[in-house]
Design a protein around this motif. Structure first.
Motif, mmCIF file in Angstrom:
data_model
loop_
_atom_site.group_PDB
_atom_site.id
_atom_site.type_symbol
_atom_site.label_atom_id
_atom_site.label_comp_id
_atom_site.label_asym_id
_atom_site.label_seq_id
_atom_site.Cartn_x
_atom_site.Cartn_y
_atom_site.Cartn_z
ATOM 1 N N VAL A 46 16.519 23.114 4.651
ATOM 2 C CA VAL A 46 15.395 23.526 3.816
ATOM 3 C C VAL A 46 15.613 22.988 2.404
ATOM 4 N N ALA A 47 14.558 22.469 1.811
ATOM 5 C CA ALA A 47 14.619 21.939 0.451
ATOM 6 C C ALA A 47 13.907 22.896 -0.497
ATOM 7 N N VAL A 76 0.858 -1.185 0.000
ATOM 8 C CA VAL A 76 0.000 0.000 0.000
ATOM 9 C C VAL A 76 0.894 1.235 0.000
ATOM 10 N N LEU A 77 0.679 2.113 -0.980
ATOM 11 C CA LEU A 77 1.452 3.353 -1.092
ATOM 12 C C LEU A 77 0.710 4.483 -0.393
ATOM 13 N N THR A 78 1.396 5.174 0.490
ATOM 14 C CA THR A 78 0.830 6.317 1.203
ATOM 15 C C THR A 78 1.497 7.594 0.698
ATOM 16 N N VAL A 79 0.689 8.558 0.281
ATOM 17 C CA VAL A 79 1.201 9.848 -0.188
ATOM 18 C C VAL A 79 0.810 10.911 0.822
ATOM 19 N N LEU A 80 1.806 11.626 1.329
ATOM 20 C CA LEU A 80 1.575 12.586 2.410
ATOM 21 C C LEU A 80 2.120 13.961 2.044
ATOM 22 N N PRO A 81 1.419 15.029 2.412
ATOM 23 C CA PRO A 81 1.994 16.369 2.294
ATOM 24 C C PRO A 81 2.853 16.668 3.524
ATOM 25 N N GLY A 82 3.999 17.259 3.293
ATOM 26 C CA GLY A 82 4.879 17.596 4.409
ATOM 27 C C GLY A 82 4.324 18.668 5.323
ATOM 28 N N THR A 83 3.208 19.260 4.950
ATOM 29 C CA THR A 83 2.575 20.285 5.785
ATOM 30 C C THR A 83 1.854 19.697 6.986
ATOM 31 N N LEU A 84 1.664 18.369 7.029
ATOM 32 C CA LEU A 84 1.063 17.752 8.209
ATOM 33 C C LEU A 84 1.962 17.962 9.417
ATOM 34 N N VAL A 125 7.992 19.394 0.517
ATOM 35 C CA VAL A 125 9.068 19.274 1.511
ATOM 36 C C VAL A 125 9.491 20.660 2.007
ATOM 37 N N GLY A 126 10.188 21.436 1.179
ATOM 38 C CA GLY A 126 10.548 22.805 1.533
ATOM 39 C C GLY A 126 11.048 22.979 2.963
ATOM 40 N N ARG A 127 10.413 23.901 3.679
ATOM 41 C CA ARG A 127 10.792 24.180 5.069
ATOM 42 C C ARG A 127 10.306 23.115 6.036
ATOM 43 N N ASN A 128 9.566 22.139 5.522
ATOM 44 C CA ASN A 128 9.057 21.068 6.377
ATOM 45 C C ASN A 128 10.059 19.929 6.562
ATOM 46 N N LEU A 129 11.238 20.062 5.973
ATOM 47 C CA LEU A 129 12.204 18.960 5.992
ATOM 48 C C LEU A 129 12.557 18.481 7.402
ATOM 49 N N PRO A 130 12.864 19.354 8.374
ATOM 50 C CA PRO A 130 13.170 18.847 9.718
ATOM 51 C C PRO A 130 12.012 18.053 10.325
ATOM 52 N N ARG A 180 11.910 14.621 8.695
ATOM 53 C CA ARG A 180 12.954 13.762 9.273
ATOM 54 C C ARG A 180 12.494 13.171 10.608
ATOM 55 N N ALA A 181 11.920 14.022 11.449
ATOM 56 C CA ALA A 181 11.475 13.574 12.764
ATOM 57 C C ALA A 181 10.369 12.522 12.653
ATOM 58 N N ALA A 182 9.429 12.750 11.741
ATOM 59 C CA ALA A 182 8.322 11.800 11.560
ATOM 60 C C ALA A 182 8.835 10.456 11.054
#
Length: 242
Positions: A226-227, A155-163, A183-188, A191-193
């Motif tokens: 930041v990406a 099962v493929l899960t697609v997520l926005p990094g804004t969560l 991804v952008g500024r949500n990269l850290p 990584r944590a998630a």
């Protein structure tokens, strides 16, 4: 239905050679080419499609009032972005009523996180509409990364990094494979998630996949905090016997 046809044209993940023949035919003939862009920028979709556009076409810029300056939680975001899409639909609709076909060019696929869908929502009842699918950014990225993403009953899960990191980790915990967009500024936070979900070691970072400035590496090797906008994170599945 009246006037011209509204085309939502997916032009693929970045490499112009990954555009479909149908997409190239339509944008090579349409009298109006519309594209979303940031103020003062040429527009990424236009840059991808540039060599295939009808040279006599009107180029209709649809300039976002903001991109990442406001968060999705800011109460001004929905109000102001809604007004922007209303105004864009009026501009496009005027040309359709005049009998002109309008091709709205979109990176990737128009119905996958694409701005075109908001024009589609506003114009589809009054105008003939056709949508041309395109190769998604994530499809372009996992092929360039040589990372088969799913097999069998994965099962493929697609997520926005804004969560939030907590929401992301909860969804990743049950994922066989995943793609994290925006991804952008949500990269850290991403990584944590991934670390919380125990998937950090499988994660692959892809920046500007299929484009000239492409970068691909294990996420653990990505040192920046930041990406850029055109970046995503892949977590390939295929962990069962094969």
């Amino acid at each position: 239905m009246m006037g011209g046809t509204l085309y939502g044209v997916g032009i693929g993940p970045g490499d112009p050679e990954l555009m479909t023949l149908k997409a190239a035919r339509i944008i090579g003939a349409a009298p109006v080419i519309a594209f979303f862009c940031k103020a003062g920028r040429p527009g990424h979709a236009r840059q991808i499609a540039d060599g295939h556009l009808n040279p006599a076409a009107e180029l209709l810029r649809l300039e976002y009032p903001f991109t990442t300056e406001l968060s999705l939680e800011d109460p001004r975001y929905l109000a102001e972005i809604g007004l922007f899409y209303d105004a864009a639909a009026i501009q496009v609709g005027e040309r359709l009523i005049a009998g002109q076909d309008v091709a709205v060019i979109c990176e990737g696929d128009p119905f996958f996180y694409g701005s075109f869908m908001y024009l589609f929502d506003r114009l589809r009842q009054a105008h003939k509409t056709e949508v041309i699918p395109g190769i998604t950014g994530m499809g372009g990225c996992w092929t360039r990364a040589h990372a088969p993403i799913t097999h069998g009953d994965d099962v493929l899960t697609v997520l926005p990094g804004t969560l939030s990191a907590e929401a992301m980790a909860a969804r990743l915990a049950g994922a066989d494979a995943a793609v994290i967009m925006k991804v952008g500024r949500n990269l850290p936070k991403i990584r944590a998630a991934l670390a919380t979900a125990g998937l950090a070691e499988r994660a692959i970072y892809v920046e500007r996949g299929t484009m000239a400035e492409e970068r691909i590496m294990a996420l653990s090797e990505m040192t920046e905090a930041v990406a850029p906008y055109f970046a995503l994170v892949l977590v390939p599945g295929r962990q069962r016997a094969r």
